[in-house]
Design a protein around this motif. Sequence first.
Motif, short mmCIF file in Angstrom:
data_model
loop_
_atom_site.label_atom_id
_atom_site.label_comp_id
_atom_site.label_asym_id
_atom_site.label_seq_id
_atom_site.Cartn_x
_atom_site.Cartn_y
_atom_site.Cartn_z
N MET A 1 0.85 -1.18 0.00
CA MET A 1 0.00 0.00 0.00
C MET A 1 0.89 1.24 0.00
O MET A 1 1.78 1.37 0.83
N THR A 3 2.01 5.19 0.41
CA THR A 3 1.75 6.26 1.37
C THR A 3 1.78 7.60 0.66
O THR A 3 2.74 7.93 -0.04
N SER A 85 -8.98 4.70 1.42
CA SER A 85 -8.61 3.44 2.07
C SER A 85 -7.63 2.60 1.26
O SER A 85 -7.09 1.63 1.76
N ARG A 88 -2.10 4.71 2.52
CA ARG A 88 -1.84 5.28 3.84
C ARG A 88 -1.61 6.77 3.61
O ARG A 88 -1.23 7.18 2.51
N HIS A 89 -1.79 7.58 4.67
CA HIS A 89 -1.72 9.03 4.49
C HIS A 89 -0.96 9.70 5.63
O HIS A 89 -1.14 9.35 6.80
N TRP A 114 -8.46 8.73 7.61
CA TRP A 114 -7.42 8.27 6.68
C TRP A 114 -6.01 8.70 7.10
O TRP A 114 -5.08 7.94 6.99
N ARG A 116 -3.15 9.17 9.51
CA ARG A 116 -2.79 8.62 10.80
C ARG A 116 -1.45 9.14 11.29
O ARG A 116 -0.97 8.75 12.34
N CYS A 117 -0.85 10.02 10.51
CA CYS A 117 0.44 10.57 10.89
C CYS A 117 0.44 12.05 10.54
O CYS A 117 0.01 12.43 9.44
N CYS A 145 9.59 7.66 4.63
CA CYS A 145 8.27 7.13 4.35
C CYS A 145 7.59 8.09 3.39
O CYS A 145 7.79 9.29 3.46
#
Length: 195
Positions: A1, A3, A85, A88-89, A114, A116-117, A145
């Motif tokens: 997935m 990012t 979804s 990753r975001h 969505w 998370r960081c 990342c």
Amino acid sequence: MLTVVWDVDDVLNDLMYQWFTRCWLQENPACNLSYADVQVNPPHEVLGISREEYLSSLDRFRNTDRAINMQPNQAVLAWMRSHGSQFRHIALTARPLETTPDVAHWVLRHFGKWVRCFGVVHTRPGDEIPAYDRSKGEYLSWIRCGNVMVDDSPENIAQAQSLGIKTLLYPQPWNCSSLTVDTLLKELSHLAVPS
């Protein structure tokens, strides 16, 4: 997935537009510029003020209820609902640290399903806050990342590209993006890895 690293100001929200129309024009009614005339960012020279005056005005606006309660970018929010979804975001902003708590809350309130960081690059050197990173490129190099970056700043885009990150320049009057918002989001959708 994959990012996706999202710029916050002027991508997830319309901070510059809100500041320009709700603060600058109201405090400077003789100004005959429109938002489309903001062809550079930061726009202090276009506005006929110093960089420090511009940053001070923007920072004061960032701490207002109007800025804290800005609406999210509806196109990005709709894209997140449909495609978020599949990725990753990370939300990554460059702003003074003292204006960060409110925007972090804003990001999680609107995009927390969505995103998370949340990362921040502190942009006012000289105070006693540690300057871990001086640019988004340095932050991305440290975090190691991020596969795609969506940002309105050509400088931030160039830094991400130098790290091998795919980039999408979000269209704003001050950049030369050849993409429309819809085209950018469609291009981003095509990057999803089929499950």
